[in-house]
Design a protein around this motif. Structure first.
Motif, mmCIF file in Angstrom:
data_model
loop_
_atom_site.group_PDB
_atom_site.id
_atom_site.type_symbol
_atom_site.label_atom_id
_atom_site.label_comp_id
_atom_site.label_asym_id
_atom_site.label_seq_id
_atom_site.Cartn_x
_atom_site.Cartn_y
_atom_site.Cartn_z
ATOM 1 N N ASN A 104 0.831 -1.199 0.000
ATOM 2 C CA ASN A 104 0.000 0.000 0.000
ATOM 3 C C ASN A 104 0.868 1.253 0.000
ATOM 4 N N GLY A 194 -6.531 1.362 6.915
ATOM 5 C CA GLY A 194 -6.479 0.645 5.642
ATOM 6 C C GLY A 194 -6.957 -0.791 5.778
ATOM 7 N N THR A 195 -6.956 -1.512 4.667
ATOM 8 C CA THR A 195 -7.522 -2.861 4.602
ATOM 9 C C THR A 195 -6.456 -3.948 4.591
ATOM 10 N N GLU A 316 -7.243 -5.401 -4.718
ATOM 11 C CA GLU A 316 -7.197 -4.683 -3.434
ATOM 12 C C GLU A 316 -5.774 -4.627 -2.888
ATOM 13 N N SER A 319 -3.855 -1.882 -4.385
ATOM 14 C CA SER A 319 -4.540 -0.590 -4.340
ATOM 15 C C SER A 319 -4.029 0.277 -3.196
ATOM 16 N N ASN A 321 -5.275 2.070 -0.008
ATOM 17 C CA ASN A 321 -6.472 1.833 0.804
ATOM 18 C C ASN A 321 -6.468 2.604 2.114
ATOM 19 N N ASN A 323 -6.598 6.788 4.029
ATOM 20 C CA ASN A 323 -7.331 8.051 3.892
ATOM 21 C C ASN A 323 -6.680 9.112 4.783
ATOM 22 N N ILE A 325 -5.927 10.510 0.683
ATOM 23 C CA ILE A 325 -4.974 10.164 -0.369
ATOM 24 C C ILE A 325 -4.113 11.389 -0.660
ATOM 25 N N ASN A 338 -11.372 4.939 0.941
ATOM 26 C CA ASN A 338 -10.695 3.773 0.361
ATOM 27 C C ASN A 338 -10.323 2.722 1.400
ATOM 28 N N HIS A 340 -12.453 1.329 3.269
ATOM 29 C CA HIS A 340 -13.629 0.487 3.490
ATOM 30 C C HIS A 340 -13.399 -0.882 2.871
#
Length: 526
Positions: A104, A194-195, A316, A319, A321, A323, A325, A338, A340
């Motif tokens: 990320n 982030g994810t 994903e 990506s 992910n 916030n 950005i 992003n 989520h």
């Protein structure tokens, strides 16, 4: 050594770094991009209101933070959210999580200092993994709690896994010569927002799910072989008129696996040729039970579900992910969501449902082999000892049935279990990390069920004394597993045998799997 460049990483790249423990190095151009992005944020943030830089977090974003408290704000965020509970996540999952978070940041939109990405690379290469707990993340501002524990270790606090033990981060960093992270601008928020926890776990789930599917195809082929089933239900002619790629690939895999078997029967030879119509009751079974005859229709959708999940999860993984950005190329900062995790949560729910169905198929095939009244071929419970005195695989069936029932319960979707929290700031959430962890549990359970089926199939082979008529691929698997699980007639505890076979399935590649995969894909393309 794996050099990470600006090129997107594939599931195979992930596997090499996470499972094969390849060392990681970073291309100079990536580090320069990260540095440029960080420098832009430092300059742009002056005299502007930017979430997470000079404001509080979540519902407290309306509160401005004074200049002299900006760094303390980031440390407070990490420490306050290190509130996980439950079991520590397995180190292999944490390794996947670390790589996902690193990837990320390497996109160059997070505003972090290059020191952060170099520190994560150092942890990967020295096999130092933060202790992160299962419970905590709701998957909407991302995996806040899980990633906070990652961040806690990076600043030199909390605990880490090192050389198979949980130890103080401070102690391990001292021993290995690692300098804890220094917060520069927004490293605290960037780390936890982030994810990457759900995504790292999901990537590992994909690898294991693909392996499970191949073992399931292999075991389904062997089960058909030992019961001397007909060949038309996995024929090209039957399956190519159903226009689903997964069904056609599974059928082609079965044809390749069983290509030189002397036990699979031709329907034409046994039922179409000769004078059969003078029989009132046919000696030959006209059609097999669904668990034998509908394998391509059951495993085909599972194949396609895994393929779709791979597309989404790998996207994903590559990506941005977090916030906000930080867009240095357009000289602006964009606020949104992003972090989520709905993409991951939904795919993990679909995957665990598919894998649960896979385990259900295995349990039904197992039941067919163990029930003498159904198969009319084997002794009850594949008991190779004395009927009445010995019990064969009877005890193992209880474990398989119980484990499949657990899978069915776990397959209730997490994706629709949104519960608002964070003073209703997070009013709709993904529960993505929960979904990924439950999927991992279902996958682990399914390896157990397939291991029990494998043990039963081997007992069937020895009862029939049919190794001379088996396909070369299935015979190779028979020999491979018999090396760790010998034939038995007496009653002894089998839980250690089960564990050995399960671990073999989890770690080994199915025999000739790459050959049969390639052959199956070629057959479908043709």
């Amino acid at each position: 050594m794996t050099l990470i460049t600006e090129k997107h990483l594939s599931l195979s790249d992930f596997k090499e770094i996470v499972y094969d423990e390849k060392h990681v190095s970073l291309d100079r151009a990536i580090l320069e991009k990260v540095a440029k992005n960080h420098d832009f944020l430092k300059g742009f943030a002056s005299n502007k209101i930017i979430y997470g830089i000079n404001t509080g977090f979540g519902p407290m974003a309306q509160y401005r933070i004074s200049e002299d408290n900006l760094i303390a704000l980031q440390y407070n965020l990490i420490r306050s959210h290190s509130s996980g509970s439950g079991k520590p996540i397995d180190p292999i999952l944490v390794r996947g999580l670390l790589l996902a978070r690193l990837n990320n940041f390497l996109q160059g939109y997070s505003g972090v200092h290059p020191e952060l990405v170099e520190l994560i690379v150092n942890l990967l290469n020295k096999k130092i993994y933060p202790v992160i707990y299962e419970h905590g993340g709701v998957g909407a501002s991302g995996d806040l709690v899980q990633l906070a524990h990652l961040a806690l270790s990076l600043i030199g606090e909390g605990e880490v896994w090192y050389q198979g033990e949980i130890r103080s981060t401070k102690e391990v960093f001292s021993v290995t010569g690692i300098k804890p992270l220094t917060i520069h601008v927004r490293e605290g928020l960037a780390l936890i927002n982030g994810t990457s926890a759900m995504t790292g776990i999901a990537m590992i789930n994909l690898i294991q799910a693909k392996k499970l599917l191949e073992w399931s195809v292999f075991l389904s082929a062997m089960t058909n072989e030992v019961v001397e089933a007909y060949d038309d239900h996995f024929s090209h002619e039957l399956n190519h008129v159903k226009h689903h790629p997964g069904q056609q690939i599974v059928a082609a895999m079965m044809r390749n696996l069983l290509s030189n078997s002397q036990m699979i029967r031709s329907r034409k030879k046994h039922l179409y040729e000769g004078d059969k119509m003078d029989q009132d009751v046919f000696e030959d079974k006209v059609q097999e039970y669904y668990s034998l005859r509908c394998i391509t229709q059951v495993l085909g959708p599972i194949h396609d579900t895994i393929s779709q999940a791979e597309k989404v999860i790998v996207a994903e993984f590559n990506s941005v992910n977090d916030n906000p950005i930080i867009d240095h190329e357009n000289a602006n900062i964009f606020h949104g969501g992003n972090f989520h995790g709905d993409y991951v949560s939904l795919e993990m729910d679909k995957l665990k449902i598919a894998i649960t169905k896979l385990s259900m198929l295995s349990e039904r095939q197992l039941n067919y082999l163990l029930n003498a009244k159904l198969n009319e071929k084997f002794p009850p419970f594949l008991n190779l000892g004395t009927l009445g005195l010995n019990f064969g695989m009877q005890g193992m069936q209880f474990t398989a049935t119980s484990t499949v029932a657990e899978n069915q319960t776990y397959s209730m979707p997490m994706y629709i279990h949104s519960i608002p929290n964070n003073n209703d700031n997070q009013d709709i959430v993904s529960m993505g990390c929960n979904a990924a962890l439950l999927t991992r549990r279902v996958i682990g359970n399914s390896f157990e069920v397939l291991a029990i089926q494998m043990m039963t199939v081997l007992q069937a082979v020895d009862f029939l004394d049919c190794t001379g008529k088996m396909a070369s691929a299935t015979l190779a698997l028979y020999r491979e597993i018999r090396a760790i699980f010998p034939v038995f007639t007496d009653d002894q505890p089998r839980y250690k045998d089960l564990d050995r076979v399960k671990k073999h399935f989890e770690t080994a590649e199915p025999v000739f799997s790459s050959v049969h995969r390639a052959g199956a894909n070629a057959a479908v393309l043709a």
